[in-house]
Write a protein that holds these residues in place. Structure first.
Motif, PDB file in Angstrom:
ATOM      1  N   ASP A 284      -6.313  48.138  25.958  1.00  0.00           N
ATOM      2  CA  ASP A 284      -5.881  49.313  26.710  1.00  0.00           C
ATOM      3  C   ASP A 284      -6.922  50.419  26.541  1.00  0.00           C
ATOM      4  N   SER A 285      -8.071  50.196  27.160  1.00  0.00           N
ATOM      5  CA  SER A 285      -9.165  51.150  26.991  1.00  0.00           C
ATOM      6  C   SER A 285     -10.089  51.075  28.190  1.00  0.00           C
ATOM      7  N   PRO A 286     -10.721  52.208  28.540  1.00  0.00           N
ATOM      8  CA  PRO A 286     -11.710  52.141  29.626  1.00  0.00           C
ATOM      9  C   PRO A 286     -12.901  51.246  29.247  1.00  0.00           C
ATOM     10  N   ILE A 287     -13.053  50.946  27.954  1.00  0.00           N
ATOM     11  CA  ILE A 287     -14.167  50.091  27.508  1.00  0.00           C
ATOM     12  C   ILE A 287     -13.964  48.662  28.016  1.00  0.00           C
ATOM     13  N   ASN A 288     -12.720  48.293  28.243  1.00  0.00           N
ATOM     14  CA  ASN A 288     -12.376  46.949  28.690  1.00  0.00           C
ATOM     15  C   ASN A 288     -13.118  46.582  29.982  1.00  0.00           C
ATOM     16  N   ARG A 289     -13.183  47.556  30.906  1.00  0.00           N
ATOM     17  CA  ARG A 289     -13.816  47.320  32.206  1.00  0.00           C
ATOM     18  C   ARG A 289     -15.326  47.052  32.046  1.00  0.00           C
ATOM     19  N   THR A 290     -15.919  47.713  31.065  1.00  0.00           N
ATOM     20  CA  THR A 290     -17.362  47.552  30.850  1.00  0.00           C
ATOM     21  C   THR A 290     -17.674  46.166  30.285  1.00  0.00           C
ATOM     22  N   GLY A 291     -16.784  45.657  29.446  1.00  0.00           N
ATOM     23  CA  GLY A 291     -16.922  44.280  28.968  1.00  0.00           C
ATOM     24  C   GLY A 291     -17.716  44.141  27.682  1.00  0.00           C
ATOM     25  N   LEU A 292     -17.506  43.000  27.028  1.00  0.00           N
ATOM     26  CA  LEU A 292     -18.125  42.739  25.719  1.00  0.00           C
ATOM     27  C   LEU A 292     -19.644  42.614  25.830  1.00  0.00           C
ATOM     28  N   ARG A 293     -20.103  41.961  26.887  1.00  0.00           N
ATOM     29  CA  ARG A 293     -21.533  41.711  27.021  1.00  0.00           C
ATOM     30  C   ARG A 293     -22.321  43.023  27.029  1.00  0.00           C
ATOM     31  N   GLN A 294     -21.831  43.974  27.819  1.00  0.00           N
ATOM     32  CA  GLN A 294     -22.549  45.251  27.912  1.00  0.00           C
ATOM     33  C   GLN A 294     -22.396  46.075  26.633  1.00  0.00           C
ATOM     34  N   LEU A 295     -21.219  45.958  25.988  1.00  0.00           N
ATOM     35  CA  LEU A 295     -21.029  46.688  24.728  1.00  0.00           C
ATOM     36  C   LEU A 295     -22.004  46.150  23.674  1.00  0.00           C
ATOM     37  N   LYS A 296     -22.215  44.830  23.703  1.00  0.00           N
ATOM     38  CA  LYS A 296     -23.166  44.244  22.750  1.00  0.00           C
ATOM     39  C   LYS A 296     -24.604  44.675  23.070  1.00  0.00           C
ATOM     40  N   ARG A 297     -24.911  44.800  24.360  1.00  0.00           N
ATOM     41  CA  ARG A 297     -26.235  45.311  24.753  1.00  0.00           C
ATOM     42  C   ARG A 297     -26.452  46.704  24.135  1.00  0.00           C
ATOM     43  N   ASN A 298     -25.422  47.555  24.267  1.00  0.00           N
ATOM     44  CA  ASN A 298     -25.523  48.915  23.711  1.00  0.00           C
ATOM     45  C   ASN A 298     -25.628  48.872  22.189  1.00  0.00           C
ATOM     46  N   ALA A 299     -24.831  47.993  21.568  1.00  0.00           N
ATOM     47  CA  ALA A 299     -24.810  47.900  20.099  1.00  0.00           C
ATOM     48  C   ALA A 299     -26.184  47.470  19.572  1.00  0.00           C
ATOM     49  N   LEU A 300     -26.831  46.568  20.304  1.00  0.00           N
ATOM     50  CA  LEU A 300     -28.154  46.095  19.878  1.00  0.00           C
ATOM     51  C   LEU A 300     -29.162  47.256  19.900  1.00  0.00           C
ATOM     52  N   ILE A 301     -29.077  48.068  20.957  1.00  0.00           N
ATOM     53  CA  ILE A 301     -29.987  49.226  21.057  1.00  0.00           C
ATOM     54  C   ILE A 301     -29.707  50.204  19.904  1.00  0.00           C
ATOM     55  N   CYS A 302     -28.418  50.460  19.635  1.00  0.00           N
ATOM     56  CA  CYS A 302     -28.054  51.389  18.541  1.00  0.00           C
ATOM     57  C   CYS A 302     -28.534  50.848  17.190  1.00  0.00           C
ATOM     58  N   ALA A 303     -28.322  49.558  16.971  1.00  0.00           N
ATOM     59  CA  ALA A 303     -28.720  48.952  15.685  1.00  0.00           C
ATOM     60  C   ALA A 303     -30.234  49.076  15.499  1.00  0.00           C
ATOM     61  N   LYS A 304     -30.985  48.824  16.562  1.00  0.00           N
ATOM     62  CA  LYS A 304     -32.446  48.944  16.477  1.00  0.00           C
ATOM     63  C   LYS A 304     -32.854  50.397  16.258  1.00  0.00           C
TER      64      LYS A 304
END
Ligand code: B12
Length: 309
Positions: A284-304
């Motif tokens: 139940d979140s607007p993040i749901n629409r963006t999806g796991l794949r894109q969230l992981k893309r963002n997470a990879l950039i943040c981690a780097k």
């Protein structure tokens, strides 16, 4: 004597909205349409091609509902006392689209039962082609600040908007007195990590961290990756910098569910998420629409960016 307009406002407030205002269904001031067309022509919408569709509708509520007479504009205060810094505040709550829509449907039911049996209406929350900030400004909810957000002098700009266009004729409210509410303040311009906001009021979505992390599919240009810093989803920097938000009260609506477990997520945690982990946390979140794949893309950039991998 209580008017129909008073009753509508009381009903909307009792269902949880912080601000309610009424305007006519007349076209929005043509300066907005002119600005919007110039903005699209300059390509400042990035890959959000859908913004170039239904341009005339966006600035004329009567094209969204035949025989439209009035627009009831609402705003929900979502200021969090504990902003995450990594996840935009609005995404710390349940999906606001459903929350606001449900309450606007209840308001429509009320109007149908109490005032006009033959009520026709259209509900708009974010995705409908309606210039929501411009119409809310005309209904007196606030002014559009340099950070491009509808800002109420008392409640600030942590406000989510929703509208009910109806064939019910209503007495409109006045916009706030016309004045320069931001004066020479440039805190939002200075705070924007990507330089999306400028003095000329020409918002460059391509440089906005919210656009890059939420709306932009695929690879993120190399030169913008460092600007994303630790923003996993969306960005509140231009809102947090605004002096109107310093003194604004926090969200007081207990029905608008807040998920504290989304506050301190780490990029390295997200990189390990299974689809089930994602669904459990963001169903139940607007993040749901963006999806796991894109969230992981963002997470990879943040981690780097944080030298974590
Ligand atoms: C596309 C979109 C985005 C895009 C583009 C943002 C943008 N500024 O346009 C992206 C993905 C980047 C985005 C980000 C965010 N968004 Co958004 N977004 C929208 C959406 C769907 C359309 C906006 C739009 O029409 N943009 C077009 C351009 C031209 O707008 P603009 O440059 O700001 O100009 C407009 C006005 O500012 C004004 N204006 C500006 N300059 C001038 C100059 C003149 C001369 C005149 C007359 C007028 C004028 O007129 C223009 C037309 O109305 C609306 C929902 C809707 N249907 O309206 C939500 C909406 C604007 N977003 C919202 C939110 C919450 C956000 C974020 C805060 C989310 C986050 N934390 O990550 C950020 C904030 C970024 C920012 N500072 O704008 C809320 C804002 C609520 C509020 N208080 O204002 C809305 C209204 C959704 C909602 N239903 O609540 N968003």
């Amino acid at each position: 004597m209580r008017t129909i307009e008073d009753e509508i406002k009381q009903k909307a407030k009792s269902s949880g909205f912080d601000l309610v205002g009424i305007t006519t269904a007349e076209p929005i001031d043509s300066a907005h349409l002119k600005h919007f067309k110039k903005w699209l022509a300059a390509g400042r919408n990035g890959k959000m091609a859908w913004l170039a569709k239904n341009i005339e509708k966006r600035f004329n509520p009567a094209l969204l509902l035949p025989n439209a007479q009035s627009v009831i504009c609402t705003a929900l205060n979502y200021k969090s006392l504990t902003p995450s810094g990594k996840i935009a505040s609005y995404a710390l709550y349940q999906d606001y689209h459903n929350f606001i829509k449900q309450r606007l449907f209840e308001l429509a039911d009320f109007l149908k039962n109490q005032i006009l049996k033959n009520l026709k209406f259209k509900i708009c929350v974010d995705s409908a082609p309606l210039a929501e900030r411009a119409i809310a400004e005309r209904a007196g909810l606030g002014f559009i600040g340099k950070n491009h957000l509808l800002t109420n002098p008392q409640l600030g700009s942590f406000l989510l908007l929703g509208e009910l266009i109806t064939n019910l004729p209503l007495e409109p409210d006045n916009p706030l007195p016309s004045k320069d509410y931001c004066k020479d303040c440039s805190r939002c311009i200075d705070a924007c990590p990507g330089g999306a906001i400028s003095k000329n009021r020409f918002f460059d979505a391509c440089k906005c961290i919210s656009y890059l992390t939420i709306e932009h599919k695929g690879r993120i240009p190399k030169e913008l990756k460092s600007k994303i810093n630790s923003h996993l989803f969306g960005c509140d920097r231009c809102i947090l910098a605004c002096p109107y938000n310093k003194k604004a009260p926090a969200c007081g609506n207990r029905d608008f569910k807040f998920f504290a477990e989304r506050l301190n997520l780490l990029p390295e945690q997200i990189l390990k998420f299974s689809q089930d982990d994602f669904n459990n946390l963001f169903a139940d979140s607007p993040i749901n629409r963006t999806g796991l794949r894109q969230l992981k893309r963002n997470a990879l950039i943040c981690a780097k960016n944080q030298n974590k991998i």
